[in-house]
Design an enzyme around this catalytic site. Structure first.
Site, PDB file in Angstrom:
ATOM      1  CB  CYS A  92     -36.953  22.519  20.522  1.00  0.00           C
ATOM      2  SG  CYS A  92     -37.749  21.587  21.837  1.00  0.00           S
TER       3      CYS A  92
ATOM      4  CG  HIS B 177     -39.921  23.321  17.688  1.00  0.00           C
ATOM      5  ND1 HIS B 177     -39.752  21.958  17.593  1.00  0.00           N
ATOM      6  CD2 HIS B 177     -40.172  23.580  19.015  1.00  0.00           C
ATOM      7  CE1 HIS B 177     -39.886  21.422  18.793  1.00  0.00           C
ATOM      8  NE2 HIS B 177     -40.144  22.377  19.659  1.00  0.00           N
TER       9      HIS B 177
ATOM     10  CG  ASN C 165     -42.066  19.520  21.318  1.00  0.00           C
ATOM     11  OD1 ASN C 165     -41.106  19.258  20.605  1.00  0.00           O
ATOM     12  ND2 ASN C 165     -42.056  20.500  22.202  1.00  0.00           N
TER      13      ASN C 165
HETATM   14  O1  UT7 Z   1     -40.436  22.414  22.445  1.00  0.00           O
HETATM   15  C1  UT7 Z   1     -39.991  23.195  23.507  1.00  0.00           C
HETATM   16  C2  UT7 Z   1     -40.828  24.328  23.647  1.00  0.00           C
HETATM   17  N1  UT7 Z   1     -42.034  24.006  24.379  1.00  0.00           N
HETATM   18  C3  UT7 Z   1     -43.057  24.786  24.209  1.00  0.00           C
HETATM   19  O2  UT7 Z   1     -43.002  25.670  23.393  1.00  0.00           O
HETATM   20  C4  UT7 Z   1     -44.266  24.592  25.091  1.00  0.00           C
HETATM   21  C5  UT7 Z   1     -44.805  25.944  25.468  1.00  0.00           C
HETATM   22  N2  UT7 Z   1     -45.970  25.929  26.343  1.00  0.00           N
HETATM   23  C6  UT7 Z   1     -47.154  25.426  25.972  1.00  0.00           C
HETATM   24  O3  UT7 Z   1     -47.300  24.881  24.891  1.00  0.00           O
HETATM   25  C7  UT7 Z   1     -48.337  25.615  26.899  1.00  0.00           C
HETATM   26  O4  UT7 Z   1     -47.985  26.494  27.946  1.00  0.00           O
HETATM   27  C8  UT7 Z   1     -48.856  24.287  27.506  1.00  0.00           C
HETATM   28  C9  UT7 Z   1     -49.550  23.456  26.418  1.00  0.00           C
HETATM   29  C10 UT7 Z   1     -47.709  23.516  28.097  1.00  0.00           C
HETATM   30  C11 UT7 Z   1     -49.876  24.577  28.602  1.00  0.00           C
HETATM   31  O5  UT7 Z   1     -50.907  25.405  28.132  1.00  0.00           O
HETATM   32  P1  UT7 Z   1     -51.432  26.607  29.053  1.00  0.00           P
HETATM   33  O6  UT7 Z   1     -52.546  27.242  28.335  1.00  0.00           O
HETATM   34  O7  UT7 Z   1     -50.233  27.464  29.375  1.00  0.00           O
HETATM   35  O8  UT7 Z   1     -52.000  25.846  30.305  1.00  0.00           O
HETATM   36  P2  UT7 Z   1     -51.557  25.945  31.842  1.00  0.00           P
HETATM   37  O9  UT7 Z   1     -50.223  25.349  32.041  1.00  0.00           O
HETATM   38  O10 UT7 Z   1     -51.782  27.351  32.326  1.00  0.00           O
HETATM   39  O11 UT7 Z   1     -52.634  25.043  32.509  1.00  0.00           O
HETATM   40  C12 UT7 Z   1     -54.026  25.420  32.545  1.00  0.00           C
HETATM   41  C13 UT7 Z   1     -54.775  24.405  33.372  1.00  0.00           C
HETATM   42  C14 UT7 Z   1     -54.164  24.161  34.744  1.00  0.00           C
HETATM   43  O12 UT7 Z   1     -55.225  23.997  35.656  1.00  0.00           O
HETATM   44  P3  UT7 Z   1     -55.670  25.190  36.639  1.00  0.00           P
HETATM   45  O13 UT7 Z   1     -54.436  25.503  37.459  1.00  0.00           O
HETATM   46  O14 UT7 Z   1     -56.053  26.306  35.731  1.00  0.00           O
HETATM   47  O15 UT7 Z   1     -56.779  24.587  37.405  1.00  0.00           O
HETATM   48  C15 UT7 Z   1     -53.423  22.847  34.598  1.00  0.00           C
HETATM   49  O16 UT7 Z   1     -53.323  22.137  35.811  1.00  0.00           O
HETATM   50  O17 UT7 Z   1     -54.748  23.138  32.708  1.00  0.00           O
HETATM   51  C16 UT7 Z   1     -54.306  22.124  33.626  1.00  0.00           C
HETATM   52  N3  UT7 Z   1     -53.593  21.098  32.866  1.00  0.00           N
HETATM   53  C17 UT7 Z   1     -54.200  20.056  32.286  1.00  0.00           C
HETATM   54  N4  UT7 Z   1     -55.484  19.673  32.246  1.00  0.00           N
HETATM   55  C18 UT7 Z   1     -55.774  18.552  31.565  1.00  0.00           C
HETATM   56  C19 UT7 Z   1     -52.264  21.035  32.602  1.00  0.00           C
HETATM   57  N5  UT7 Z   1     -51.999  19.957  31.850  1.00  0.00           N
HETATM   58  C20 UT7 Z   1     -53.193  19.336  31.646  1.00  0.00           C
HETATM   59  C21 UT7 Z   1     -53.568  18.180  30.955  1.00  0.00           C
HETATM   60  N6  UT7 Z   1     -54.867  17.820  30.928  1.00  0.00           N
HETATM   61  N7  UT7 Z   1     -52.671  17.407  30.285  1.00  0.00           N
END
Ligand code: UT7
Length: 325
Positions: free
Chosen positions: A115, A252, A282
């Site tokens: 990225c 980004h 992204n």
């Molecule tokens: O470009 C390169 C750089 N990339 C980034 O900068 C990405 C950085 N990270 C992020 O943007 C965020 O961490 C994410 C958008 C990837 C995730 O957000 P989060 O608030 O950190 O969510 P999480 O991974 O902690 O997931 C929360 C919950 C989980 O369920 P439980 O374990 O709390 O029951 C996941 O299983 O959301 C669930 N989950 C989803 N639910 C519905 C994960 N993906 C999805 C989904 N739809 N697509």
């Protein structure tokens, strides 16, 4: 003594016609529009077709940038394509762009910094241009990430999209009476100890496959907010300008919450931030030039304004650039 400035002479972009909404994705994986919008800010993404290679998108974006710059392919002495989704393992995607545009023999290569790739490319191109080695350079961020996603992993597949953005950097004599223009300062860094947080689980020298994107979202998020903000501080310090002079922050586009957190740390109003994550998702190295082109073409970004670009991604690698447009 005269010096050469690297000016942004033209900007262009390309997005595949196929738009996939969050609702479309909810039919394929266990997700929903509300989760994707609230956790990432994404509403839709563009997905390339089988007949659209990374070099095709890069070439289309480059034509638009050349057009805006009023230049022809024969004027270009350097092509750098930032990509993690090259057409082929080798040669570089840049040589295919060179071939498709009809650019005569000259320097052409890819950079791989995920990225942050576009900013790595800008730093390198600035060196070539400001040292007088080339007069006009094409720097392109282009990605076909859709071919690289695990469409069964809802935690990653909903976050990415395809597209390309291009910038023509041209060397111009600095005007002694006028404030400096073009690329004023750049900053790059990477920390391989953090590679485990965002990577593809394959490669020619290991699995002999391309691999699929794997990410520890929370770790990347934390690092992104910290390093993107720091990177902006770095370039403003290097150029000796106050961050309050920044007209546009073009970050980004990985997550609206990352962008908002950085804007808060930098004390920048969101009115000064170009946001395209909702429309493009992204697109890795393409996201900054895509956002820049959106801001330029809708008339928000004007000549003479101070722009700051910053990104973090796989590597982890990050960087920034301060540019007087
Ligand atoms: O470009 C390169 C750089 N990339 C980034 O900068 C990405 C950085 N990270 C992020 O943007 C965020 O961490 C994410 C958008 C990837 C995730 O957000 P989060 O608030 O950190 O969510 P999480 O991974 O902690 O997931 C929360 C919950 C989980 O369920 P439980 O374990 O709390 O029951 C996941 O299983 O959301 C669930 N989950 C989803 N639910 C519905 C994960 N993906 C999805 C989904 N739809 N697509």
């Amino acid at each position: 003594m005269s010096s050469i400035e690297s000016i942004i002479a033209g900007v262009g972009s390309f997005l595949p016609a196929n738009v996939v909404t969050n609702h479309d994705l909810a039919k394929r994986v266990d997700t929903n529009d509300e989760w994707i919008r609230s956790r990432s800010g994404i509403a839709q993404r563009h997905i390339a077709g089988d007949d659209e290679a990374t070099s095709d998108m890069a070439t289309a974006a480059a034509w638009n940038a050349l057009d805006q710059a009023g230049l022809k392919p024969r004027d270009i002495g350097l092509i750098i394509v930032a990509t993690v989704t090259p057409d082929k393992t080798f040669p570089s995607t840049a040589v295919y762009v060179q071939q498709k545009l009809g650019v005569p023999p000259g320097i052409a290569f890819d950079v791989s910094a995920a990225c942050a790739g576009f900013l790595y490319a800008m730093n390198v191109a600035d060196t070539f241009v400001s040292s007088g080695q080339v007069k006009h350079a094409l720097i392109i961020g282009a990605e076909k990430l859709s071919c690289f996603l695990d469409w069964n992993d809802r935690a990653t597949c909903v976050l990415f999209g395809d597209g390309a953005g291009a910038v023509v950097l041209s060397g111009e004599e600095a005007q002694t009476a006028a404030p400096p223009r073009g690329v004023l300062a750049t900053y790059l860094s990477a920390d391989g100890r953090l590679a485990k947080h965002l990577y593809a689980d394959g490669g020619p020298a290991t699995t002999k496959t391309v691999g699929l994107v794997r990410m520890n979202g929370k770790d990347v998020f934390r690092n992104a907010v910290q390093e993107i903000s720091n990177a902006v501080f770095e370039v403003t310090e290097r150029a000796k300008v106050s961050r309050h002079e920044i007209d546009w922050f073009v970050p980004h586009q990985a997550n609206i919450r990352i962008i908002e957190s950085c804007a808060r740390k930098l004390e920048l109003d969101m009115d000064k931030v170009v946001v395209t994550i909702d429309q493009h998702a992204n697109t890795s190295s393409a996201s900054i030039p895509l956002a820049l082109d959106a801001g330029v073409r809708d008339g928000r970004i004007k000549h003479g304004e101070l722009l700051v670009f910053a990104a973090l991604g796989g590597g982890l690698a990050w960087g920034s650039a301060l540019v007087r447009y």
